[in-house]
Write an enzyme that holds these catalytic residues in place. Structure first.
Site: not given
Ligand code: PEP
Length: 258
Positions: A10-12, A99, A101, A171, A177, A216, A237-238
């Site tokens: 997920n590159w957001k 998600h 967010e 999640e 994040g 994370s 994500g990251g």
């Molecule tokens: C996400 O955006 O769904 C996520 C899990 O981000 P991260 O891996 O950065 O926590």
């Protein structure tokens, strides 16, 4: 029951054309043709404006394309929105729905998420339904209540059959994040709960549905998470923005077939 691991990037709201081209060329160069290619399914979810670019870059590989969001209607006066048939036309196979967010920053309710989930299914896209509690809810020990409520919103509108072609991503909001990854045991507890809850409606669907962990996930914790029997992959994500880290996460989940 064999559930092939699935790792989703997920590159957001990150990325630029040049970065995307170089990421995908390096990733495909390492991943495709390797042992992992057969053992782990990979989906990249760029921002909508880059879908066509990513579609072209992944088209002759096993790497799949997903979107981060969609509207619940197929067309109409919804300025700035994108529908399931549009995503399908650009080669998407998957779409993230609900998600945290989207839920917290854009006010999406459980029922909005259920409608998006349904729109994805109707267009033949695999919805990746995100569920998870926030820090206060975990502290108040209502994680299962929250997750069940989020699942019920879809189950009540569309029934258990809707999960036959869906993916669930657990999640915990406090882990996204933040660097505070859930421990494998914490994640497994919730994954087990989700599978058991769905089994109350259909044992077969519950056994088959992939439940990803997100929050994370990094190169150094993927292998431990992958060791848990109900964790079938990751929503990342990251760490999905670094080729080396993302490859290591895919490697962590490869070979885990139940
Ligand atoms: C996400 O955006 O769904 C996520 C899990 O981000 P991260 O891996 O950065 O926590």
């Amino acid at each position: 029951m064999k559930r092939t691991p699935l790792v989703v990037a997920n590159w957001k709201m990150h990325g630029q054309k040049a970065w995307i081209e170089s990421f995908i060329q390096s990733f495909i160069g390492e991943f495709c043709g390797s042992r992992q290619e057969q053992q782990c399914e990979v989906v990249l979810c760029p921002p909508h404006v880059f879908l066509a670019q990513v579609q072209a870059l992944v088209q002759s590989s096993v790497v799949k394309l997903g979107a981060q969001n969609l509207h619940s209607e197929n067309k109409g006066p919804f300025t700035g929105e994108v529908s399931a048939p549009m995503l399908q036309e650009f080669g998407c196979t998957h779409v993230v729905v609900g998600h945290s967010e989207r839920r917290t920053l854009f006010g999406e309710t459980d029922s909005d998420v259920a409608a998006k989930f349904n729109a994805a299914c109707q267009a033949g896209l695999v919805p990746i339904l995100c569920v998870g509690e926030n820090a206060q809810e975990r502290q108040a020990e209502v994680t299962e209540v929250v997750v069940q409520r989020q699942l019920d919103a879809v189950l009540k509108q569309h029934g258990i059959a809707a999960f036959a072609k869906a993916v669930i991503a657990y999640e915990p909001v406090w882990a996204i994040g933040t660097g505070n990854t859930a421990t494998p045991a914490q994640a497994q507890d919730v994954h087990r709960f989700i599978r058991k809850y769905l089994a109350g409606f259909s044992r077969d669907i519950a056994e088959k549905v992939k439940i990803l962990y997100g929050g994370s996930v990094k190169a150094d914790n993927a292998i431990m998470l992958a060791g848990e029997s109900d964790i079938d992959g990751a929503l990342v994500g990251g760490a999905s923005m670094n080729v080396k880290d993302f490859l290591a996460i895919c490697a962590g989940f490869s070979g885990r077939q139940i």
